[in-house]
Write a protein that holds these residues in place. Structure first.
Motif, mmCIF file in Angstrom:
data_model
loop_
_atom_site.group_PDB
_atom_site.id
_atom_site.type_symbol
_atom_site.label_atom_id
_atom_site.label_comp_id
_atom_site.label_asym_id
_atom_site.label_seq_id
_atom_site.Cartn_x
_atom_site.Cartn_y
_atom_site.Cartn_z
ATOM 1 N N ALA A 171 75.596 67.839 22.380
ATOM 2 C CA ALA A 171 76.419 68.975 22.809
ATOM 3 C C ALA A 171 77.278 69.526 21.670
ATOM 4 C CB ALA A 171 77.316 68.559 23.968
ATOM 5 N N ASP A 172 77.128 68.961 20.470
ATOM 6 C CA ASP A 172 77.890 69.395 19.291
ATOM 7 C C ASP A 172 79.393 69.182 19.450
ATOM 8 O OD1 ASP A 172 75.657 70.180 17.800
ATOM 9 O OD2 ASP A 172 75.607 72.147 18.754
ATOM 10 N N ARG A 173 79.778 68.244 20.292
ATOM 11 C CA ARG A 173 81.193 67.901 20.392
ATOM 12 C C ARG A 173 81.588 66.856 19.347
ATOM 13 N NH1 ARG A 173 80.103 68.771 26.123
ATOM 14 N NH2 ARG A 173 79.382 66.606 26.336
ATOM 15 N N LEU A 174 80.597 66.116 18.876
ATOM 16 C CA LEU A 174 80.807 65.168 17.780
ATOM 17 C C LEU A 174 79.657 65.315 16.795
ATOM 18 C CD1 LEU A 174 81.871 61.829 19.552
ATOM 19 C CD2 LEU A 174 83.337 63.344 18.224
ATOM 20 N N SER A 175 79.960 65.137 15.529
ATOM 21 C CA SER A 175 78.894 65.086 14.538
ATOM 22 C C SER A 175 78.140 63.764 14.695
ATOM 23 C CB SER A 175 79.480 65.173 13.130
ATOM 24 O OG SER A 175 80.227 63.989 12.835
ATOM 25 N N ALA A 176 76.987 63.671 14.054
ATOM 26 C CA ALA A 176 76.208 62.433 14.138
ATOM 27 C C ALA A 176 77.026 61.254 13.617
ATOM 28 C CB ALA A 176 74.912 62.578 13.349
ATOM 29 N N LEU A 177 77.758 61.469 12.522
ATOM 30 C CA LEU A 177 78.560 60.390 11.937
ATOM 31 C C LEU A 177 79.704 59.997 12.857
ATOM 32 C CD1 LEU A 177 79.091 58.541 9.535
ATOM 33 C CD2 LEU A 177 80.453 60.372 8.510
ATOM 34 N N GLY A 192 84.657 42.304 22.175
ATOM 35 C CA GLY A 192 85.618 41.342 21.642
ATOM 36 C C GLY A 192 85.213 40.839 20.279
ATOM 37 N N ALA A 193 84.770 41.758 19.424
ATOM 38 C CA ALA A 193 84.314 41.358 18.089
ATOM 39 C C ALA A 193 85.461 40.761 17.300
ATOM 40 C CB ALA A 193 83.738 42.561 17.358
ATOM 41 N N THR A 194 85.160 39.722 16.558
ATOM 42 C CA THR A 194 86.194 39.039 15.775
ATOM 43 C C THR A 194 86.620 39.857 14.568
ATOM 44 O OG1 THR A 194 84.438 37.850 14.595
ATOM 45 C CG2 THR A 194 85.441 36.758 16.487
ATOM 46 N N ALA A 195 85.714 40.734 14.080
ATOM 47 C CA ALA A 195 86.040 41.589 12.937
ATOM 48 C C ALA A 195 85.960 43.041 13.387
ATOM 49 C CB ALA A 195 85.084 41.334 11.771
ATOM 50 N N GLN A 196 87.086 43.732 13.438
ATOM 51 C CA GLN A 196 87.111 45.132 13.843
ATOM 52 C C GLN A 196 86.853 46.009 12.624
ATOM 53 O OE1 GLN A 196 87.415 46.398 16.900
ATOM 54 N NE2 GLN A 196 87.546 44.381 17.841
ATOM 55 N N PRO A 197 86.191 47.154 12.813
ATOM 56 C CA PRO A 197 85.902 48.044 11.692
ATOM 57 C C PRO A 197 87.152 48.775 11.238
ATOM 58 C CG PRO A 197 85.271 49.090 13.726
ATOM 59 C CD PRO A 197 85.715 47.696 14.087
ATOM 60 N N ASP A 198 87.125 49.196 9.982
ATOM 61 C CA ASP A 198 88.217 50.035 9.486
ATOM 62 C C ASP A 198 88.149 51.390 10.170
ATOM 63 O OD1 ASP A 198 89.039 48.079 7.760
ATOM 64 O OD2 ASP A 198 87.765 48.788 6.113
ATOM 65 N N SER A 199 89.310 51.963 10.481
ATOM 66 C CA SER A 199 89.322 53.286 11.088
ATOM 67 C C SER A 199 88.926 54.312 10.033
ATOM 68 C CB SER A 199 90.719 53.621 11.622
ATOM 69 O OG SER A 199 91.057 52.725 12.651
ATOM 70 N N SER A 200 88.167 55.305 10.446
ATOM 71 C CA SER A 200 87.785 56.375 9.530
ATOM 72 C C SER A 200 88.037 57.703 10.203
ATOM 73 C CB SER A 200 86.299 56.263 9.158
ATOM 74 O OG SER A 200 85.492 56.313 10.307
ATOM 75 N N PRO A 201 88.514 58.689 9.423
ATOM 76 C CA PRO A 201 88.796 59.989 10.038
ATOM 77 C C PRO A 201 87.526 60.655 10.513
ATOM 78 C CG PRO A 201 88.915 60.121 7.638
ATOM 79 C CD PRO A 201 88.753 58.658 7.984
ATOM 80 N N TRP A 202 87.589 61.298 11.676
ATOM 81 C CA TRP A 202 86.437 62.009 12.226
ATOM 82 C C TRP A 202 86.516 63.472 11.853
ATOM 83 C CZ3 TRP A 202 86.468 60.006 17.953
ATOM 84 C CH2 TRP A 202 86.200 58.639 17.936
ATOM 85 N N PRO A 203 85.372 64.087 11.594
ATOM 86 C CA PRO A 203 85.367 65.534 11.367
ATOM 87 C C PRO A 203 85.836 66.252 12.623
ATOM 88 C CG PRO A 203 83.268 64.533 10.726
ATOM 89 C CD PRO A 203 84.046 63.493 11.454
ATOM 90 N N ARG A 204 86.635 67.238 12.478
ATOM 91 C CA ARG A 204 87.157 68.011 13.622
ATOM 92 C C ARG A 204 86.424 69.341 13.741
ATOM 93 N NH1 ARG A 204 89.613 64.305 16.692
ATOM 94 N NH2 ARG A 204 91.038 63.069 15.483
#
Length: 204
Positions: A171-177, A192-204
């Motif tokens: 629907a083009d509300r989010l990019s593929a990334l 409940g993953a023991t290692a959480q991913p680093d936050s990354s900015p999303w394209p707006r």
């Protein structure tokens, strides 16, 4: 013992059925209202031959769904789900399935317009659910995921989150990334993953 002529007839029937399914997948994805005559022509068979294999349009559509599911499952198995971190394997599994289903956007919309029973929907998702369950259980065994929530619930949630990510992207509300990033973060949190991913900015 089966005669050679009987074996040949069965082989011919398998080839005809495969040709019809190939044609139906391509034709209906291009033109969802295409007639059975058009599908028969694309398959190089007669309309009676189509009806011999699929007595109704609905049965043909169900067989096409099974064919796409088999294609998606084959892509998932090719992703090698039993090596590397479980979280990576789970994302590869979902991505492999999504790449297959994105080839048939019109056809899948047509299929979704035909309601099915809960039992049929469950059966349709079983091969995918089995593979998701295997990866989640491996992640629990290696300590990558915790065991606070029932596995079956996590499998169902994973399938729905995968659908949601694909729908937002389509629907083009989010990019593929961004869709992939949102899916990964969401899954790691509910698992409940023991290692959480680093936050990354999303394209707006």
């Amino acid at each position: 013992m089966m005669s050679s002529s009987a074996r040949n007839r069965r082989a011919d029937a398998r080839r005809s059925r495969a040709a019809i399914l190939d044609a139906a997948t391509q034709v209906l994805n291009a033109e969802p209202g295409a007639s059975l005559e058009a599908i028969a022509g694309a398959a190089g068979v007669t309309r009676p031959t189509v009806y011999a294999h699929f007595p109704s349009r609905e049965q043909l559509l169900l067989a096409v769904v099974d064919r796409i599911t088999e294609e998606a499952v084959a892509a998932m198995d090719a992703a090698d789900l039993d090596t590397g971190p479980a979280a990576d394997a789970l994302m590869c599994l979902l991505d492999a399935g999504a790449q297959v289903t994105r080839r048939y956007p019109v056809l899948l919309q047509l299929i979704s317009a035909h309601p099915v029973s809960p039992e049929a929907d469950h059966d349709r998702h079983t091969p995918v659910a089995d593979r998701i369950r295997r990866v989640i259980q491996r992640g629990r065994q290696t300590g990558e995921f915790d065991d606070r929530l029932p596995v079956d619930w996590l499998v169902a949630a994973t399938i729905r989150l995968g659908h949601a990510a694909s729908e937002e992207q389509d629907a083009d509300r989010l990019s593929a990334l961004a869709a992939q990033d949102a899916l990964r973060i969401s899954l790691l949190r509910i698992l409940g993953a023991t290692a959480q991913p680093d936050s990354s900015p999303w394209p707006r």
